[in-house]
Motif scaffolding. Structure first.
Motif, PDB file in Angstrom:
ATOM      1  N   LYS A 118      12.695  72.805  26.323  1.00  0.00           N
ATOM      2  CA  LYS A 118      11.553  71.977  25.966  1.00  0.00           C
ATOM      3  C   LYS A 118      10.302  72.648  26.504  1.00  0.00           C
ATOM      4  CE  LYS A 118      14.769  68.637  25.358  1.00  0.00           C
ATOM      5  NZ  LYS A 118      15.215  68.033  24.126  1.00  0.00           N
ATOM      6  N   ASP A 119       9.423  72.991  25.611  1.00  0.00           N
ATOM      7  CA  ASP A 119       8.164  73.579  26.030  1.00  0.00           C
ATOM      8  C   ASP A 119       7.145  72.451  26.105  1.00  0.00           C
ATOM      9  OD1 ASP A 119       5.760  74.761  26.282  1.00  0.00           O
ATOM     10  OD2 ASP A 119       6.058  76.266  24.704  1.00  0.00           O
ATOM     11  N   TYR A 120       6.895  72.013  27.364  1.00  0.00           N
ATOM     12  CA  TYR A 120       6.082  70.798  27.507  1.00  0.00           C
ATOM     13  C   TYR A 120       4.624  71.004  27.121  1.00  0.00           C
ATOM     14  CZ  TYR A 120      10.344  69.532  29.783  1.00  0.00           C
ATOM     15  OH  TYR A 120      11.665  69.308  30.028  1.00  0.00           O
ATOM     16  N   ASP A 121       4.176  72.275  27.164  1.00  0.00           N
ATOM     17  CA  ASP A 121       2.778  72.506  26.787  1.00  0.00           C
ATOM     18  C   ASP A 121       2.598  72.404  25.284  1.00  0.00           C
ATOM     19  OD1 ASP A 121       2.128  72.941  29.379  1.00  0.00           O
ATOM     20  OD2 ASP A 121       2.466  75.111  29.275  1.00  0.00           O
ATOM     21  N   ASN A 122       3.680  72.666  24.561  1.00  0.00           N
ATOM     22  CA  ASN A 122       3.581  72.610  23.095  1.00  0.00           C
ATOM     23  C   ASN A 122       4.552  71.568  22.581  1.00  0.00           C
ATOM     24  OD1 ASN A 122       1.715  74.825  22.616  1.00  0.00           O
ATOM     25  ND2 ASN A 122       3.315  76.022  23.604  1.00  0.00           N
ATOM     26  N   TYR A 123       4.465  70.379  23.180  1.00  0.00           N
ATOM     27  CA  TYR A 123       5.497  69.386  22.929  1.00  0.00           C
ATOM     28  C   TYR A 123       5.691  69.075  21.446  1.00  0.00           C
ATOM     29  CZ  TYR A 123       8.154  65.175  22.619  1.00  0.00           C
ATOM     30  OH  TYR A 123       9.099  64.282  22.246  1.00  0.00           O
ATOM     31  N   THR A 124       4.608  68.807  20.726  1.00  0.00           N
ATOM     32  CA  THR A 124       4.800  68.332  19.349  1.00  0.00           C
ATOM     33  C   THR A 124       5.523  69.360  18.487  1.00  0.00           C
ATOM     34  OG1 THR A 124       2.882  66.952  19.562  1.00  0.00           O
ATOM     35  CG2 THR A 124       3.726  67.212  17.372  1.00  0.00           C
ATOM     36  N   PHE A 125       5.160  70.654  18.655  1.00  0.00           N
ATOM     37  CA  PHE A 125       5.877  71.556  17.756  1.00  0.00           C
ATOM     38  C   PHE A 125       7.251  71.974  18.262  1.00  0.00           C
ATOM     39  CE2 PHE A 125       5.295  76.061  18.753  1.00  0.00           C
ATOM     40  CZ  PHE A 125       4.068  76.174  19.392  1.00  0.00           C
ATOM     41  N   THR A 126       7.476  71.960  19.564  1.00  0.00           N
ATOM     42  CA  THR A 126       8.844  72.202  20.050  1.00  0.00           C
ATOM     43  C   THR A 126       9.726  71.022  19.623  1.00  0.00           C
ATOM     44  OG1 THR A 126       7.731  72.914  22.052  1.00  0.00           O
ATOM     45  CG2 THR A 126      10.103  73.034  22.068  1.00  0.00           C
ATOM     46  N   HIS A 127       9.159  69.825  19.766  1.00  0.00           N
ATOM     47  CA  HIS A 127       9.900  68.620  19.377  1.00  0.00           C
ATOM     48  C   HIS A 127      10.273  68.688  17.885  1.00  0.00           C
ATOM     49  CE1 HIS A 127      10.949  64.382  19.005  1.00  0.00           C
ATOM     50  NE2 HIS A 127      10.000  64.204  18.127  1.00  0.00           N
ATOM     51  N   GLY A 180      13.344  67.060   9.402  1.00  0.00           N
ATOM     52  CA  GLY A 180      13.210  67.085  10.867  1.00  0.00           C
ATOM     53  C   GLY A 180      12.044  67.955  11.294  1.00  0.00           C
ATOM     54  N   LEU A 181      11.937  69.100  10.635  1.00  0.00           N
ATOM     55  CA  LEU A 181      10.875  70.043  10.987  1.00  0.00           C
ATOM     56  C   LEU A 181       9.483  69.451  10.716  1.00  0.00           C
ATOM     57  CD1 LEU A 181      11.294  72.960  12.009  1.00  0.00           C
ATOM     58  CD2 LEU A 181      10.867  73.753   9.697  1.00  0.00           C
ATOM     59  N   LEU A 182       9.387  68.667   9.655  1.00  0.00           N
ATOM     60  CA  LEU A 182       8.066  68.179   9.233  1.00  0.00           C
ATOM     61  C   LEU A 182       7.800  66.731   9.628  1.00  0.00           C
ATOM     62  CD1 LEU A 182       8.118  69.615   5.564  1.00  0.00           C
ATOM     63  CD2 LEU A 182       7.136  70.688   7.582  1.00  0.00           C
ATOM     64  N   HIS A 183       8.750  66.090  10.328  1.00  0.00           N
ATOM     65  CA  HIS A 183       8.674  64.630  10.450  1.00  0.00           C
ATOM     66  C   HIS A 183       7.407  64.114  11.132  1.00  0.00           C
ATOM     67  CE1 HIS A 183      10.037  65.270  14.569  1.00  0.00           C
ATOM     68  NE2 HIS A 183       9.788  64.009  14.814  1.00  0.00           N
ATOM     69  N   ASP A 184       6.880  64.859  12.094  1.00  0.00           N
ATOM     70  CA  ASP A 184       5.716  64.361  12.848  1.00  0.00           C
ATOM     71  C   ASP A 184       4.399  65.014  12.437  1.00  0.00           C
ATOM     72  OD1 ASP A 184       6.460  62.237  14.388  1.00  0.00           O
ATOM     73  OD2 ASP A 184       6.878  63.394  16.205  1.00  0.00           O
ATOM     74  N   LEU A 185       4.405  65.659  11.278  1.00  0.00           N
ATOM     75  CA  LEU A 185       3.207  66.370  10.802  1.00  0.00           C
ATOM     76  C   LEU A 185       1.968  65.461  10.822  1.00  0.00           C
ATOM     77  CD1 LEU A 185       3.224  69.268   9.846  1.00  0.00           C
ATOM     78  CD2 LEU A 185       3.444  68.472   7.498  1.00  0.00           C
ATOM     79  N   GLY A 186       2.167  64.194  10.515  1.00  0.00           N
ATOM     80  CA  GLY A 186       1.049  63.246  10.445  1.00  0.00           C
ATOM     81  C   GLY A 186       0.368  63.028  11.792  1.00  0.00           C
ATOM     82  N   LYS A 187       1.055  63.380  12.888  1.00  0.00           N
ATOM     83  CA  LYS A 187       0.438  63.200  14.214  1.00  0.00           C
ATOM     84  C   LYS A 187      -0.798  64.072  14.381  1.00  0.00           C
ATOM     85  CE  LYS A 187       4.012  61.432  17.212  1.00  0.00           C
ATOM     86  NZ  LYS A 187       4.938  61.749  18.293  1.00  0.00           N
TER      87      LYS A 187
END
Ligand SMILES: [Fe+2]
Length: 447
Positions: A198-207, A236-243
């Motif tokens: 888990k790369d906490y500095d880049n959470y959204t894209f690691t997630h 899964g890869l695109l699920h949080d794009l809207g964030k």
């Protein structure tokens, strides 16, 4: 598109690169060439968002013009691209003189090639010129670690495009999901181990990458078809794009959100679906995953106004992956759940928030001690689960980290664990209680 204008740009680019052999980047002669190149590209970009320049079987092309006839500047650029292991450049509207200067400088310096060149361009702040690295046919590229790294890069690029208000391309995402889907079948333990990084500095894209990897594991456990597996991985890869369209302060806020902030967050599945709708080659089922990943199995959750449109079972699988990754990730307000605790939590919400059958299939596929679990053996040794045999989850590889008196070993060693042997696993151990991060002990070079 005017061919003369295209030729002009090719001519100026080749001349500018040659010029750097004589003059420094900030020399007035170079500055003039950068200006001329910028003007040429501006006029090509008047009616398009981006201009592609590249190689087609060794011949230079710009957009739909292929330099079939002798044109020395085109030959020079073709040779140059080949020598740098690149297949082309993409110039995006709004590019600056500074970005052109950096490109020229990197070409001239000749220190990096292929993907390293593309990365160097990016790391030096060039956002509106992309270098396309030649595909390396190396078998090594299909290794889990490389594929995972590639997925991070793909998501990073997609996020950059969205931040710039552009519609991202799906080509690379589809390609990398295909590789991940294959690896989920051939090397599931390696992919799951990587998802624990888990790369906490880049959470959204690691997630995003981790949810894709875990979604694939859920899909495989639920025996979906190959085609569905790819859809699930892409979702899964695109699920949080809207964030990316939500105030970053809210997204990164530690601790509890106010009601107003939570209302703002609730818009992200809809924003994501809006972006997906405009992307080419992305199916409506992927869109359902993006729109529905916070709609629970019992259809509580959000967005409530779209519940009728969410019918794909893949949505329920992605929701399990999203929950599992969030639980096993360190947050400012939450210590990560160990894999077994995360499983226990999945069981608790199975049938209400999450699809009960899919949860059961996923849990069964992970085994009693999933990859990444730290376990205590009955002789008091502590070991890390590095591999679980997908065919028989009782067969596991362990890396012994602590000897029976609790000393961290300088040279951890592997044991193959099976139920017939004298050693037994007696419990799970929380890595935090031992002051370690399990991901430090995966042999990443072997993945
Ligand atoms: Fe989300």
């Amino acid at each position: 598109m005017n061919v003369e204008e295209i030729k002009q740009v090719v001519q100026v680019l080749a001349a500018a690169i040659k010029g750097l052999r004589l003059y420094a980047v900030d020399h007035p002669a170079t500055v003039r060439q950068v200006e001329a190149l910028q003007n040429g590209l501006f006029s090509l970009l008047q009616h398009k968002k981006q201009i592609s320049m590249g190689l087609l079987e060794g011949t230079l092309f710009v957009e739909d013009h292929l330099f079939m006839q002798e044109f020395p500047a085109a030959n020079e650029l073709a040779k140059l691209l080949e020598s740098r292991d690149l297949t082309g450049f993409e110039f995006l509207a709004g590019l600056s003189a500074k970005e052109i200067q950096t490109l020229l400088y990197l070409i001239h310096a000749g220190e990096c090639k292929g993907q390293d060149f593309a990365d160097a361009l990016k790391s030096q702040g060039v956002k509106r010129i992309h270098a396309v690295a030649a595909e390396d046919e190396d078998e090594d590229d299909q290794k889990p670690r490389k594929v995972y790294r590639k997925a991070l890069k793909v998501v990073d690029q997609i996020f950059q495009d969205v931040r710039m208000g552009e519609i991202p391309s799906s080509t690379e995402a589809i390609k990398v999901v295909k590789s991940m889907a294959q690896l989920t079948i051939t090397e599931p333990h390696a992919m799951l181990a990587l998802s624990m990084l888990k790369d906490y500095d880049n959470y959204t894209f690691t997630h995003s990458v981790n949810v894709s990897v875990i979604s694939l594991a859920v899909g495989r456990a639920c025996k979906v078809t190959d085609e569905q597996l790819k859809t699930l991985g892409l979702g899964g890869l695109l699920h949080d794009l809207g964030k990316l369209r939500i105030d970053i302060e809210i997204i990164t806020k530690p601790g509890k959100l106010t009601d107003a902030e939570f209302e703002a967050i609730k818009a992200h599945p809809g924003f994501g679906a809006d972006i997906i709708r405009e992307m080419e080659d992305v199916t409506s089922e992927v869109m359902q995953i993006v729109l529905g990943h916070h709609l629970r199995y019992d259809r509580s959750g959000y967005p409530q106004d779209h519940t009728g449109a969410i019918v794909s079972p893949l949505v329920e699988m992605a929701a399990i992956a999203d929950a599992y990754d969030a639980m096993t990730t360190l947050r400012s307000y939450q210590r990560p759940f160990t894999p077994r605790n995360a499983i226990a939590r999945l069981r608790e919400v199975s049938g209400s928030f999450l699809h009960p059958d899919f949860v059961t299939s996923f849990i069964n596929s992970l085994g009693a001690y999933p990859v990444g679990s730290l376990v205590r053996l009955d002789n008091n040794m502590i070991a890390l689960v590095t591999k679980v045999d997908p065919k028989d989850t009782n067969l596991i590889d362990l890396k012994v980290l602590f000897d029976p008196d609790g000393t961290l070993l300088a040279d951890p060693y592997m044991i193959h664990f099976h139920p017939g042997q004298p050693l037994r696993i007696v419990s799970e151990v929380d890595p935090h209680s031992r002051g370690i991060d399990v991901t430090d002990f995966f042999d990443l070079d072997a993945l």
